[in-house]
Design a protein around this motif. Structure first.
Motif, PDB file in Angstrom:
ATOM      1  N   GLU A  30       0.830  -1.205   0.000  1.00  0.00           N
ATOM      2  CA  GLU A  30       0.000   0.000   0.000  1.00  0.00           C
ATOM      3  C   GLU A  30       0.864   1.254   0.000  1.00  0.00           C
ATOM      4  O   GLU A  30       0.563   2.230  -0.707  1.00  0.00           O
ATOM      5  N   LYS A  31       1.951   1.239   0.763  1.00  0.00           N
ATOM      6  CA  LYS A  31       2.843   2.393   0.809  1.00  0.00           C
ATOM      7  C   LYS A  31       3.576   2.589  -0.515  1.00  0.00           C
ATOM      8  O   LYS A  31       3.913   3.712  -0.901  1.00  0.00           O
ATOM      9  N   VAL A  32       3.819   1.478  -1.215  1.00  0.00           N
ATOM     10  CA  VAL A  32       4.445   1.570  -2.535  1.00  0.00           C
ATOM     11  C   VAL A  32       3.498   2.218  -3.538  1.00  0.00           C
ATOM     12  O   VAL A  32       3.926   2.819  -4.521  1.00  0.00           O
ATOM     13  N   GLY A  33       2.197   2.112  -3.277  1.00  0.00           N
ATOM     14  CA  GLY A  33       1.224   2.758  -4.149  1.00  0.00           C
ATOM     15  C   GLY A  33       0.341   1.823  -4.939  1.00  0.00           C
ATOM     16  O   GLY A  33      -0.390   2.253  -5.837  1.00  0.00           O
ATOM     17  N   ILE A  34       0.375   0.516  -4.613  1.00  0.00           N
ATOM     18  CA  ILE A  34      -0.481  -0.439  -5.326  1.00  0.00           C
ATOM     19  C   ILE A  34      -1.874  -0.432  -4.708  1.00  0.00           C
ATOM     20  O   ILE A  34      -2.019  -0.467  -3.482  1.00  0.00           O
ATOM     21  N   ASP A  35      -2.885  -0.346  -5.542  1.00  0.00           N
ATOM     22  CA  ASP A  35      -4.272  -0.302  -5.098  1.00  0.00           C
ATOM     23  C   ASP A  35      -4.631  -1.598  -4.370  1.00  0.00           C
ATOM     24  O   ASP A  35      -4.553  -2.686  -4.943  1.00  0.00           O
ATOM     25  N   SER A  36      -5.038  -1.481  -3.111  1.00  0.00           N
ATOM     26  CA  SER A  36      -5.309  -2.659  -2.286  1.00  0.00           C
ATOM     27  C   SER A  36      -6.550  -3.420  -2.729  1.00  0.00           C
ATOM     28  O   SER A  36      -6.779  -4.550  -2.265  1.00  0.00           O
ATOM     29  N   THR A  37      -7.362  -2.830  -3.605  1.00  0.00           N
ATOM     30  CA  THR A  37      -8.574  -3.511  -4.079  1.00  0.00           C
ATOM     31  C   THR A  37      -8.353  -4.217  -5.417  1.00  0.00           C
ATOM     32  O   THR A  37      -9.268  -4.854  -5.930  1.00  0.00           O
ATOM     33  N   SER A  38      -7.165  -4.113  -5.959  1.00  0.00           N
ATOM     34  CA  SER A  38      -6.891  -4.675  -7.283  1.00  0.00           C
ATOM     35  C   SER A  38      -6.430  -6.121  -7.198  1.00  0.00           C
ATOM     36  O   SER A  38      -5.934  -6.578  -6.154  1.00  0.00           O
ATOM     37  N   GLN A  39      -6.586  -6.845  -8.307  1.00  0.00           N
ATOM     38  CA  GLN A  39      -6.099  -8.220  -8.383  1.00  0.00           C
ATOM     39  C   GLN A  39      -4.576  -8.255  -8.301  1.00  0.00           C
ATOM     40  O   GLN A  39      -3.999  -9.190  -7.743  1.00  0.00           O
ATOM     41  N   LEU A  40      -3.931  -7.242  -8.861  1.00  0.00           N
ATOM     42  CA  LEU A  40      -2.480  -7.168  -8.821  1.00  0.00           C
ATOM     43  C   LEU A  40      -1.990  -7.135  -7.375  1.00  0.00           C
ATOM     44  O   LEU A  40      -1.039  -7.843  -7.009  1.00  0.00           O
ATOM     45  N   PHE A  41      -2.632  -6.334  -6.537  1.00  0.00           N
ATOM     46  CA  PHE A  41      -2.257  -6.239  -5.126  1.00  0.00           C
ATOM     47  C   PHE A  41      -2.384  -7.599  -4.451  1.00  0.00           C
ATOM     48  O   PHE A  41      -1.471  -8.058  -3.756  1.00  0.00           O
ATOM     49  N   SER A  42      -3.516  -8.255  -4.674  1.00  0.00           N
ATOM     50  CA  SER A  42      -3.767  -9.546  -4.044  1.00  0.00           C
ATOM     51  C   SER A  42      -2.751 -10.590  -4.496  1.00  0.00           C
ATOM     52  O   SER A  42      -2.238 -11.376  -3.689  1.00  0.00           O
ATOM     53  N   GLY A  43      -2.442 -10.582  -5.806  1.00  0.00           N
ATOM     54  CA  GLY A  43      -1.492 -11.552  -6.336  1.00  0.00           C
ATOM     55  C   GLY A  43      -0.081 -11.322  -5.823  1.00  0.00           C
ATOM     56  O   GLY A  43       0.616 -12.265  -5.441  1.00  0.00           O
ATOM     57  N   VAL A  44       0.359 -10.064  -5.807  1.00  0.00           N
ATOM     58  CA  VAL A  44       1.705  -9.742  -5.332  1.00  0.00           C
ATOM     59  C   VAL A  44       1.822 -10.019  -3.835  1.00  0.00           C
ATOM     60  O   VAL A  44       2.840 -10.535  -3.364  1.00  0.00           O
ATOM     61  N   GLN A  45       0.776  -9.684  -3.079  1.00  0.00           N
ATOM     62  CA  GLN A  45       0.785  -9.958  -1.644  1.00  0.00           C
ATOM     63  C   GLN A  45       0.901 -11.454  -1.379  1.00  0.00           C
ATOM     64  O   GLN A  45       1.686 -11.895  -0.530  1.00  0.00           O
ATOM     65  N   PHE A  46       0.111 -12.241  -2.087  1.00  0.00           N
ATOM     66  CA  PHE A  46       0.156 -13.706  -1.937  1.00  0.00           C
ATOM     67  C   PHE A  46       1.560 -14.209  -2.233  1.00  0.00           C
ATOM     68  O   PHE A  46       2.107 -15.036  -1.492  1.00  0.00           O
ATOM     69  N   PHE A  47       2.174 -13.710  -3.325  1.00  0.00           N
ATOM     70  CA  PHE A  47       3.476 -14.203  -3.747  1.00  0.00           C
ATOM     71  C   PHE A  47       4.549 -13.923  -2.695  1.00  0.00           C
ATOM     72  O   PHE A  47       5.256 -14.836  -2.248  1.00  0.00           O
ATOM     73  N   PHE A  48       4.689 -12.660  -2.294  1.00  0.00           N
ATOM     74  CA  PHE A  48       5.756 -12.310  -1.367  1.00  0.00           C
ATOM     75  C   PHE A  48       5.518 -12.901   0.027  1.00  0.00           C
ATOM     76  O   PHE A  48       6.464 -13.348   0.697  1.00  0.00           O
ATOM     77  N   TYR A  49       4.254 -12.903   0.453  1.00  0.00           N
ATOM     78  CA  TYR A  49       3.934 -13.478   1.760  1.00  0.00           C
ATOM     79  C   TYR A  49       4.304 -14.950   1.812  1.00  0.00           C
ATOM     80  O   TYR A  49       4.975 -15.413   2.743  1.00  0.00           O
ATOM     81  N   ASP A  50       3.896 -15.720   0.790  1.00  0.00           N
ATOM     82  CA  ASP A  50       4.159 -17.156   0.811  1.00  0.00           C
ATOM     83  C   ASP A  50       5.638 -17.473   0.614  1.00  0.00           C
ATOM     84  O   ASP A  50       6.166 -18.402   1.241  1.00  0.00           O
ATOM     85  N   VAL A  51       6.323 -16.732  -0.258  1.00  0.00           N
ATOM     86  CA  VAL A  51       7.745 -16.988  -0.468  1.00  0.00           C
ATOM     87  C   VAL A  51       8.530 -16.756   0.828  1.00  0.00           C
ATOM     88  O   VAL A  51       9.350 -17.586   1.236  1.00  0.00           O
ATOM     89  N   ILE A  52       8.262 -15.629   1.483  1.00  0.00           N
ATOM     90  CA  ILE A  52       8.989 -15.315   2.728  1.00  0.00           C
ATOM     91  C   ILE A  52       8.619 -16.306   3.822  1.00  0.00           C
ATOM     92  O   ILE A  52       9.491 -16.826   4.533  1.00  0.00           O
ATOM     93  N   LYS A  53       7.324 -16.586   3.965  1.00  0.00           N
ATOM     94  CA  LYS A  53       6.866 -17.503   5.014  1.00  0.00           C
ATOM     95  C   LYS A  53       7.462 -18.896   4.833  1.00  0.00           C
ATOM     96  O   LYS A  53       8.023 -19.474   5.785  1.00  0.00           O
ATOM     97  N   ILE A  54       7.370 -19.440   3.622  1.00  0.00           N
ATOM     98  CA  ILE A  54       7.866 -20.794   3.380  1.00  0.00           C
ATOM     99  C   ILE A  54       9.381 -20.841   3.516  1.00  0.00           C
ATOM    100  O   ILE A  54       9.936 -21.820   4.024  1.00  0.00           O
ATOM    101  N   THR A  55      10.071 -19.773   3.100  1.00  0.00           N
ATOM    102  CA  THR A  55      11.529 -19.736   3.233  1.00  0.00           C
ATOM    103  C   THR A  55      11.945 -19.764   4.709  1.00  0.00           C
ATOM    104  O   THR A  55      12.863 -20.504   5.099  1.00  0.00           O
ATOM    105  N   ILE A  56      11.267 -18.969   5.531  1.00  0.00           N
ATOM    106  CA  ILE A  56      11.583 -18.961   6.971  1.00  0.00           C
ATOM    107  C   ILE A  56      11.314 -20.326   7.591  1.00  0.00           C
ATOM    108  O   ILE A  56      12.158 -20.879   8.317  1.00  0.00           O
ATOM    109  N   LEU A  57      10.143 -20.890   7.299  1.00  0.00           N
ATOM    110  CA  LEU A  57       9.804 -22.202   7.838  1.00  0.00           C
ATOM    111  C   LEU A  57      10.748 -23.274   7.304  1.00  0.00           C
ATOM    112  O   LEU A  57      11.194 -24.156   8.048  1.00  0.00           O
TER     113      LEU A  57
END
Length: 340
Positions: A30-57
Motif C-alpha cells: 500500500e505504501k508503494v502505491g499499489i491499489d489494495s482492491t486490485s487483483q495485482l495487489f492480491s497476487g503480489v501480496q500472496f506471492f511475497f507473503y508465501d515466499v517469505i513464510k515458506i523460506t523462513i519455515l
C-alpha cells in the motif's frame, strides 16, 4: 484450558501461519502505491507473503530436522531396522522415513543402500514411501496452512500407506525383481561400517550444511509453486476449480492424483498451490491427494527407481501408492466438514 487453547491458536496463526507477515506485506505494498482492491495487489501480496513464510519455515525446519537426522545416519538406521521383523519392521521403517530426506530422489540412494545391505524388501519400501510423503517438515507446514487436525491425519494416513504398501510388497515375494547389480555389489550403500561419533558442534555444522544445500535445491520450486498458487488464487475462476476438484466432481481425487504423479516437486513447493486451491473451493481430499502424488511419485524419482528395480516391482509400487493416495483423498473428502 482456555489459556492453552489461546496459546495454541496464537502458535498456529502467528508463528506457523505468520498472519502478521501477511499484514506487513500488505502495508508495504500500500505504501508503494499499489491499489489494495486490485487483483495485482492480491497476487503480489500472496506471492511475497508465501515466499517469505515458506523460506523462513523451510530453513528453520530443515536445520532442526537435520540435527535430528544426525542421530540416524544410514549405518544406525540399518542396525535399528535389522532388530525388527514382520509388521513391526515396516512400522519402524516408515517412522525412520519421517526423519530422513525431504524428497523421493534423495530417498532412493538410501533405499538402494538398505536393500544391498540385506534388509527385507518390504521394510525398505515402507521407508521409501514414507520418507518424501510424511517427513516432520510436512507436519509443521500443514499445521500452519490447514490446521493441526488435517496435519496429524495426513501424517497418520501417510504412514499407514507406507506400512501397508511395504507389507504387501513383502507378501508378494518380489525379491527377484531387484536389479542384480544391487544385490551383488555389496560396496554400494554398504552400511555395515562404524558409526562416527559426532560432537554437538559437528551436528550443528551438519544441520547448517543440510539447510543450505536443501534450500538451494528447493528454492526454485518454491518460487514456481508460489507463482502458480498466486495465479490460481487471483486469476483462475473459482467455478473452474470447483468443477474440476470440487464436490461436484466425484472423480476429483483420482484426477488430482494422476495430475500430480509426473510433477517433480516437494512439500515446500506444493504447499502454496494447495493453499490457493483450497481458497478457490477445491476439496481437501483432492488437494492432499495431489500433494502426496507429487512428493511420492514424481517422474524423475520413478526413473531413478527403475534403475534399481525391474518393471514388475516398479508397477506394483506405483499401483500401491496410487490406490493408497486415492483412498486417503476420499477419506479426507468425507471428513472435511469435521476437520476444517
Amino acid at each position: 484450558m482456555n489459556f492453552l487453547f489461546s496459546i495454541w491458536d496464537f502458535t498456529q496463526s502467528q508463528i506457523l501461519g505468520m498472519k502478521w507477515l501477511n499484514l506487513l506485506v500488505g502495508n508495504i505494498l500500500e505504501k508503494v502505491g499499489i491499489d489494495s482492491t486490485s487483483q495485482l495487489f492480491s497476487g503480489v501480496q500472496f506471492f511475497f507473503y508465501d515466499v517469505i513464510k515458506i523460506t523462513i519455515l523451510l530453513c528453520t525446519l530443515i536445520f532442526f530436522i537435520s540435527y535430528i537426522q544426525s542421530y540416524f545416519p544410514p549405518e544406525k538406521s540399518k542396525k535399528i531396522l535389522g532388530r525388527f521383523h514382520g509388521i513391526s519392521a515396516n512400522i519402524i521403517g516408515a517412522l525412520l522415513g519421517t526423519v530422513t530426506p525431504f524428497c523421493s530422489c534423495s530417498s532412493i540412494p538410501l533405499f538402494i543402500g538398505f536393500t544391498s545391505a540385506g534388509l527385507p524388501l518390504g521394510v525398505t519400501f515402507s521407508f521409501l514411501i514414507s520418507s518424501p510423503m510424511v517427513d516432520l517438515g510436512s507436519l509443521l507446514l500443514l499445521m500452519g496452512i490447514f490446521g493441526a487436525k488435517v496435519a496429524l491425519l495426513y501424517v497418520i494416513l501417510g504412514l499407514v500407506i507406507a506400512v501397508i504398501g511395504g507389507s504387501l510388497i513383502e507378501k508378494l515375494k518380489l525379491e527377484n525383481e531387484i536389479e542384480d547389480f544391487i544385490l551383488n555389489a555389496k560396496e554400494i550403500g554398504n552400511v555395515d561400517i562404524d558409526i562416527p561419533k559426532l560432537t554437538t558442534r559437528d551436528r550443528v555444522l551438519y544441520a547448517k550444511n543440510q539447510m543450505l544445500e536443501t534450500f538451494k535445491k528447493v528454492f526454485p520450486y518454491i518460487l514456481i509453486g508460489v507463482g502458480i498458487g498466486a495465479f490460481i488464487h487471483n486469476w483462475i475462476p473459482e467455478k473452474w476449480i470447483i468443477a474440476i476438484l470440487g464436490s461436484k466432481n466425484t472423480f476429483g481425487v483420482i484426477l488430482a492424483t494422476l495430475l500430480g504423479t509426473p510433477i517433480y516437486a516437494d512439500i515446500f513447493g506444493t504447499i502454496p498451490i494447495a493453499e490457493a486451491l483450497l481458497f478457490k473451493g477445491a476439496n481437501l481430499g483432492s488437494i492432499l491427494a495431489f500433494m502426496m502424488a507429487v512428493t511420492t511419485l514424481s517422474l524423475p524419482s520413478l526413473i531413478m527407481l527403475r534403475k534399481a528395480v525391474k518393471p514388475k516391482l516398479l508397477k506394483v509400487f506405483i499401483l500401491i501408492c496410487v490406490v493408497g493416495i486415492i483412498i486417503v483423498g476420499y477419506i479426507f473428502n468425507s471428513f472435511q466438514y469435521f476437520i476444517i
